[in-house]
Scaffold this motif. Structure first.
Motif, mmCIF file in Angstrom:
data_model
loop_
_atom_site.group_PDB
_atom_site.id
_atom_site.type_symbol
_atom_site.label_atom_id
_atom_site.label_comp_id
_atom_site.label_asym_id
_atom_site.label_seq_id
_atom_site.Cartn_x
_atom_site.Cartn_y
_atom_site.Cartn_z
ATOM 1 N N ALA A 212 7.305 27.134 -12.798
ATOM 2 C CA ALA A 212 8.745 26.847 -13.185
ATOM 3 C C ALA A 212 9.596 28.037 -12.697
ATOM 4 O O ALA A 212 11.007 27.830 -12.375
ATOM 5 N N LEU A 213 9.190 29.234 -12.705
ATOM 6 C CA LEU A 213 9.963 30.311 -12.448
ATOM 7 C C LEU A 213 9.985 30.293 -10.752
ATOM 8 O O LEU A 213 11.113 30.607 -10.234
ATOM 9 N N ASN A 214 9.047 29.869 -9.961
ATOM 10 C CA ASN A 214 9.173 29.835 -8.594
ATOM 11 C C ASN A 214 10.090 28.621 -8.118
ATOM 12 O O ASN A 214 10.698 28.949 -6.876
ATOM 13 N N ARG A 215 10.512 27.734 -8.987
ATOM 14 C CA ARG A 215 11.612 26.865 -8.624
ATOM 15 C C ARG A 215 12.981 27.345 -8.796
ATOM 16 O O ARG A 215 13.896 27.054 -8.318
ATOM 17 N N LEU A 216 13.088 28.627 -9.426
ATOM 18 C CA LEU A 216 14.573 29.200 -9.618
ATOM 19 C C LEU A 216 14.718 30.438 -8.356
ATOM 20 O O LEU A 216 15.752 30.786 -8.093
ATOM 21 N N HIS A 217 13.636 31.249 -8.338
ATOM 22 C CA HIS A 217 13.651 32.242 -7.267
ATOM 23 C C HIS A 217 12.838 31.804 -6.179
ATOM 24 O O HIS A 217 11.578 31.409 -6.387
ATOM 25 N N HIS A 218 13.144 32.554 -4.989
ATOM 26 C CA HIS A 218 12.151 32.563 -3.877
ATOM 27 C C HIS A 218 11.288 33.959 -4.076
ATOM 28 O O HIS A 218 11.713 35.057 -4.030
ATOM 29 N N TYR A 219 9.759 33.407 -4.011
ATOM 30 C CA TYR A 219 9.156 34.674 -4.585
ATOM 31 C C TYR A 219 9.127 35.797 -3.587
ATOM 32 O O TYR A 219 8.542 36.991 -3.649
ATOM 33 N N LEU A 220 9.571 35.635 -2.220
ATOM 34 C CA LEU A 220 9.591 36.693 -1.362
ATOM 35 C C LEU A 220 11.162 37.292 -1.258
ATOM 36 O O LEU A 220 11.387 38.100 -0.190
ATOM 37 N N SER A 246 16.532 29.751 -16.569
ATOM 38 C CA SER A 246 16.448 28.855 -17.665
ATOM 39 C C SER A 246 15.452 27.759 -17.249
ATOM 40 O O SER A 246 15.133 27.573 -16.130
ATOM 41 N N THR A 247 15.196 26.910 -18.125
ATOM 42 C CA THR A 247 14.478 25.547 -18.027
ATOM 43 C C THR A 247 14.756 24.866 -16.874
ATOM 44 O O THR A 247 13.740 24.494 -16.279
ATOM 45 N N ASP A 248 15.984 24.667 -16.564
ATOM 46 C CA ASP A 248 16.316 23.941 -15.616
ATOM 47 C C ASP A 248 17.529 24.439 -14.490
ATOM 48 O O ASP A 248 18.054 23.844 -13.632
ATOM 49 N N GLY A 249 17.675 25.895 -14.697
ATOM 50 C CA GLY A 249 18.301 26.638 -13.779
ATOM 51 C C GLY A 249 19.988 26.519 -13.959
ATOM 52 O O GLY A 249 20.580 27.312 -13.284
ATOM 53 N N ARG A 250 19.963 25.760 -15.156
ATOM 54 C CA ARG A 250 21.466 25.683 -15.574
ATOM 55 C C ARG A 250 22.030 27.100 -16.029
ATOM 56 O O ARG A 250 21.307 27.549 -17.101
ATOM 57 N N GLN A 317 23.500 28.135 -27.251
ATOM 58 C CA GLN A 317 21.993 27.803 -26.941
ATOM 59 C C GLN A 317 21.252 29.148 -26.329
ATOM 60 O O GLN A 317 22.007 29.841 -25.483
ATOM 61 N N ALA A 318 20.245 29.386 -26.677
ATOM 62 C CA ALA A 318 19.183 30.382 -26.007
ATOM 63 C C ALA A 318 17.981 29.748 -25.764
ATOM 64 O O ALA A 318 17.428 30.496 -25.098
ATOM 65 N N ASP A 319 17.446 28.719 -26.248
ATOM 66 C CA ASP A 319 16.342 28.138 -25.998
ATOM 67 C C ASP A 319 16.007 27.848 -24.645
ATOM 68 O O ASP A 319 14.777 27.867 -24.278
ATOM 69 N N ASP A 320 16.927 27.495 -23.811
ATOM 70 C CA ASP A 320 16.699 27.309 -22.435
ATOM 71 C C ASP A 320 16.002 28.607 -21.649
ATOM 72 O O ASP A 320 15.116 28.290 -20.871
ATOM 73 N N ALA A 321 16.648 29.537 -22.122
ATOM 74 C CA ALA A 321 16.141 30.955 -21.470
ATOM 75 C C ALA A 321 14.680 31.334 -22.142
ATOM 76 O O ALA A 321 13.697 31.713 -21.519
ATOM 77 N N ILE A 322 14.722 31.315 -23.546
ATOM 78 C CA ILE A 322 13.608 31.575 -24.278
ATOM 79 C C ILE A 322 12.263 30.916 -23.952
ATOM 80 O O ILE A 322 11.359 31.487 -23.724
ATOM 81 N N LEU A 324 11.696 29.158 -21.118
ATOM 82 C CA LEU A 324 11.195 29.632 -19.709
ATOM 83 C C LEU A 324 10.377 30.666 -19.834
ATOM 84 O O LEU A 324 9.248 30.949 -19.183
ATOM 85 N N TRP A 325 10.993 31.675 -20.520
ATOM 86 C CA TRP A 325 10.364 33.157 -20.109
ATOM 87 C C TRP A 325 9.168 33.225 -21.213
ATOM 88 O O TRP A 325 8.125 33.937 -20.981
ATOM 89 N N ASP A 326 9.141 32.509 -22.338
ATOM 90 C CA ASP A 326 7.932 32.492 -23.239
ATOM 91 C C ASP A 326 6.798 31.994 -22.454
ATOM 92 O O ASP A 326 5.465 32.803 -22.388
ATOM 93 N N ALA A 327 6.983 30.810 -21.627
ATOM 94 C CA ALA A 327 5.825 30.158 -20.959
ATOM 95 C C ALA A 327 5.508 31.096 -19.766
ATOM 96 O O ALA A 327 4.100 31.195 -19.676
ATOM 97 N N THR A 328 6.360 31.864 -19.396
ATOM 98 C CA THR A 328 6.065 32.693 -18.003
ATOM 99 C C THR A 328 5.296 33.796 -18.610
ATOM 100 O O THR A 328 4.366 34.231 -17.941
ATOM 101 N N ASN A 329 5.701 34.530 -19.913
ATOM 102 C CA ASN A 329 4.963 35.668 -20.413
ATOM 103 C C ASN A 329 3.486 35.057 -20.602
ATOM 104 O O ASN A 329 2.704 35.922 -20.257
ATOM 105 N N LYS A 330 3.509 33.950 -21.051
ATOM 106 C CA LYS A 330 2.173 33.821 -21.458
ATOM 107 C C LYS A 330 1.176 33.515 -20.216
ATOM 108 O O LYS A 330 -0.271 33.722 -20.066
#
Length: 374
Positions: A212-220, A246-250, A317-322, A324-330
């Motif tokens: 999910a995070l990789n769809r938002l940033h380029h890892y390099l 965020s969950t969809d990049g918006r 709204q904050a859930d879209d950010a939270i 995404l990052w909660d899943a990434t944290n885990k």
């Protein structure tokens, strides 16, 4: 070729205890946020090793860091992790009572001539950077706060300003002190605190571990600054048509006030040693503070902070950010735990870093230098 650290740096309880003293008791560490205690009498407690510190705000608005140890018979005064004192702090054992700055007000049954001024609560160093509360637990600062000289007649304390170097200027536009907490999640990670920092400092694992995070940033795509003995990090831009993490990049919130065009198009990821992982997004801030509990266990406090004008909106709204990052944290905690488990094996030996892992071996060199002084 640079290699990873030897096994004892992660798997030896005795080494861990000595290292904790070097890293957490001889540097300023981030305890939390000033807005967690907005009113006089509000407090929160942080614990590291055997030390418990109460952070409280007095009637003048000043924040104090007080050791949670009554000066009568050493009883721990505060048991709850946060709360509110009416106007004073009282030990539950024999009712020794202190003001919100730690000065002793009442000591029942003490003899005539007893000097209350000689028995304030011990104070730790306390300073605030743009809303972040920092504490220094070293002996030199405690002596200075108590009006005494440090060892050898002088204190060796580095100021918070000196430790932060150019970070206050670098991040001034984000106006972090204006932001307010929207959500806090506390994680129990079965891994050494250094493995969490190492994981945070690279994104080579993002394609396999963080889809999910990789769809938002380029890892390099990281643009890292020259690392220092006190921090490392850099910025990562977004992929096409991505506006924030965020969950969809918006982006559902306004840009943080004061950001320039470049800052609106990236996230700044910085490790501020030893325990603050700071992530500054175009529309919010995320922080992780690391609290070591054992050589193979770390409590991580993750918080999401937004601008109060946005939080006041009926459609905030904050859930879209939270989410995404909660899943990434885990995902990060899971792989850190797998690293810890593997390193604890008797067959583990240091492995080679790639050229793209320079922030990691730079941090390792700081750790090695500290270990040479153990």
């Amino acid at each position: 070729m640079h290699t990873t650290l030897p096994r004892r740096f992660y798997a030896d309880p005795d080494f861990y205890s000595a290292e904790l003293d070097r890293f957490y008791f001889r540097r300023w560490i981030c305890a939390g946020r000033a807005d967690q205690i907005p009113a006089p009498g509000d407090y929160f407690v942080r614990t590291i090793a055997e030390e418990s510190i109460v952070f409280t705000r007095d009637a003048s608005g000043a924040i104090h860091a007080l050791f949670n140890v009554c000066r009568h018979r050493g009883t721990r005064i505060c048991e709850q992790p946060e709360g509110h004192f009416a106007d004073r702090i009282q030990c539950p054992y024999h009712a020794w009572t202190y003001d919100l700055a730690g000065r002793l007000l009442a000591a029942p049954h003490m003899p005539p001539g007893f000097c209350k001024d000689a028995y304030p609560l011990h104070r730790a160093g306390c300073d605030v950077w743009d809303g972040h509360v920092f504490v220094f637990l070293g002996r030199d600062e405690r002596d200075r706060q108590d009006g005494q000289d440090g060892q050898d007649g002088k204190t060796q304390l580095t100021s918070l300003k000196d430790q932060l170097r150019d970070l206050p200027e670098r991040f001034a536009a984000y106006r972090m002190g204006d932001l307010r907490l929207a959500r806090r999640i506390v994680y129990d990670v079965k891994a050494n605190w250094k493995l969490i920092i190492l994981n945070f400092n690279e994104c080579l694992h993002c394609p396999t571990l963080h889809p999910a995070l990789n769809r938002l940033h380029h890892y390099l795509g990281a643009d890292n600054v020259e690392p220092t003995p006190d921090y490392c990090g850099g910025a990562m831009g977004f992929r096409d048509r991505v506006e924030t993490v965020s969950t969809d990049g918006r982006r559902r919130r306004a840009y943080l006030p004061g950001l320039d065009g470049a800052q609106r198009q990236q996230v700044a990821y910085y490790s501020i040693y030893p325990n603050l992982l700071l992530s500054l997004h175009p529309d919010y801030m995320m922080t992780h503070t690391l609290w070591p509990r054992a050589h193979n266990r770390t409590e991580v406090i993750c918080e999401w902070h937004f601008h109060p004008d946005e939080m006041a909106r009926t459609d905030f709204q904050a859930d879209d950010a939270i989410e995404l990052w909660d899943a990434t944290n885990k995902e990060d905690w899971w792989i850190s735990e797998q690293s810890q488990a593997g390193i604890q094996s008797r067959v583990y030996e240091p492995g080679p870093y790639s050229e793209r892992e320079s922030l990691l071996w730079n941090f390792d060199e700081i750790v090695r230098r500290e270990a040479d002084n153990l």
